[in-house]
Design a protein around this motif. Structure first.
Motif, mmCIF file in Angstrom:
data_model
loop_
_atom_site.group_PDB
_atom_site.id
_atom_site.type_symbol
_atom_site.label_atom_id
_atom_site.label_comp_id
_atom_site.label_asym_id
_atom_site.label_seq_id
_atom_site.Cartn_x
_atom_site.Cartn_y
_atom_site.Cartn_z
ATOM 1 N N UNK A 64 3.469 -3.401 2.639
ATOM 2 C CA UNK A 64 3.380 -2.461 3.746
ATOM 3 C C UNK A 64 3.972 -1.135 3.279
ATOM 4 N N UNK A 65 3.147 -0.097 3.252
ATOM 5 C CA UNK A 65 3.584 1.209 2.751
ATOM 6 C C UNK A 65 4.700 1.796 3.615
ATOM 7 N N UNK A 66 4.678 1.514 4.899
ATOM 8 C CA UNK A 66 5.664 2.098 5.818
ATOM 9 C C UNK A 66 7.079 1.630 5.519
ATOM 10 N N UNK A 67 7.226 0.403 5.050
ATOM 11 C CA UNK A 67 8.557 -0.130 4.759
ATOM 12 C C UNK A 67 8.844 -0.217 3.266
ATOM 13 N N UNK A 71 -4.476 0.431 7.574
ATOM 14 C CA UNK A 71 -4.466 1.364 6.455
ATOM 15 C C UNK A 71 -3.145 1.394 5.692
ATOM 16 N N UNK A 72 -2.081 0.863 6.262
ATOM 17 C CA UNK A 72 -0.778 0.857 5.603
ATOM 18 C C UNK A 72 -0.509 -0.434 4.837
ATOM 19 N N UNK A 73 -1.453 -1.358 4.867
ATOM 20 C CA UNK A 73 -1.276 -2.656 4.213
ATOM 21 C C UNK A 73 -2.260 -2.784 3.050
ATOM 22 N N UNK A 74 -1.773 -3.276 1.927
ATOM 23 C CA UNK A 74 -2.661 -3.553 0.799
ATOM 24 C C UNK A 74 -2.196 -4.804 0.087
ATOM 25 N N UNK A 75 -3.084 -5.397 -0.693
ATOM 26 C CA UNK A 75 -2.743 -6.571 -1.485
ATOM 27 C C UNK A 75 -2.791 -6.216 -2.959
#
Length: 330
Positions: free
Chosen positions: A145-148, A129-133
């Protein structure tokens, strides 16, 4: 929503072609580029819309037809917007080359970043859920990566500056892959190309299809290992979602018009119908198995760019158009 509750504990019934207009929502002042139902079944009365008027809106499209919230974090047209899997956040990107992840309750940006190109496509990873393209007017696709708040991977798919449409598919080996499609300029002729890359190994396949027309949208069948590519040749082509990803030459869905608009297409939740908008404002319903037109719906006066079935309520359909209108049908 009290209308959705009775359907939450039961299986989705057979989809029928909607006939009646339920809501007519027209608060956008520019063309609507994308609409999407909230993926959380209990909250699927909410509809997300992204518009050329620089805004993203959330609607109660089941009970009242009213706009619940407007988000104005972009300085140019918003081309793509996606719900997070939890239904509490919205990821959006547009022609200002910025990405924003917005909390729908507070309206605050949890994540923001700038890219080097205008954004036209966003997709969350189906399990991370924290990864998107992110794709757009560029030969590259980026994985964030939303977290970083950083780009994890950059995939150079083409040698040309193109507008990308992207989505995830599962192949037979259960490895995640992404399909991209759009325009390439080769030998002075316009050719459609779509490619697949393995998201885990970063390996890119050769071009899987050549055509003289651009491809504005792709959609995956909910039950079978096939997907459909919408083309500006005014037809939709069917492909296998397993290697070697061949085109089905026996099935061709044609009758609607695309004519340069980014007209979307989608399967019904039960997989029996294929629905698409049309540049003449109509909605076309195709029988998936026979590829024949079942019915057409005169939905809009301007180009209808999207038509999507509700994930829970049988036969409830949302449509949007180039005049900024959104309509709900049943």
């Amino acid at each position: 929503s009290e209308l959705i509750k009775p359907y939450l504990g039961s299986k989705y019934k057979v989809t029928e072609v909607p006939k009646s207009l339920i809501f007519h929502m027209s608060e956008h002042s520019g063309p609507v580029n994308e609409i999407q139902w909230c993926p959380v079944r209990e909250q699927s009365h909410m509809l997300l819309s992204a518009s050329m008027d620089k805004t993203v809106k959330v609607w109660d499209a089941v009970d009242t037809g009213c706009c619940l919230k407007t988000y104005s974090c972009h300085s140019c047209a918003v081309r793509a917007a996606q719900w997070s899997s939890c239904g509490r956040r919205i990821l959006s990107g547009g022609f200002d080359s910025t990405l924003h992840l917005t909390d729908i309750e507070t309206g605050k940006q949890i994540f923001s970043s700038k890219t080097e190109f205008r954004i036209s496509a966003l997709k969350f990873h189906p399990t991370e859920s924290n990864v998107f393209i992110c794709g757009g007017f560029s030969p590259e696709v980026k994985a964030w990566d939303i977290r970083t708040s950083k780009v994890n991977e950059i995939f150079f798919l083409f040698l040309f500056h193109i507008k990308l449409e992207v989505f995830f598919v599962k192949c037979i080996a259960h490895r995640l892959q992404v399909t991209t499609a759009e325009l390439g300029q080769i030998a002075a002729s316009e050719l459609l190309m779509w490619r697949l890359w393995d998201f885990l190994t970063n390996r890119i396949s050769v071009c899987a299809w050549y055509e003289r027309y651009t491809c504005p949208s792709l959609t995956l069948h909910p039950k079978e290992s096939v997907f459909v590519a919408q083309t500006n040749g005014n037809y939709m082509a069917l492909f296998s979602a397993q290697r070697p990803y061949r085109i089905n030459k026996k099935k061709r869905y044609e009758g609607h018009k695309v004519e340069g608009f980014a007209v979307g297409c989608e399967f019904s939740p039960d997989g029996t119908l294929l629905v698409t908008g049309s540049s003449d404002g109509k909605v076309f319903f195709y029988n998936y198995h026979t590829s024949r037109i079942i019915r057409t719906l005169s939905a809009h006066k301007e180009a209808c760019v999207s038509a999507i079935f509700h994930p829970v309520l049988p036969s409830l359909l949302a449509t949007c158009d180039w005049a900024g209108e959104i309509k709900i049908w049943q």
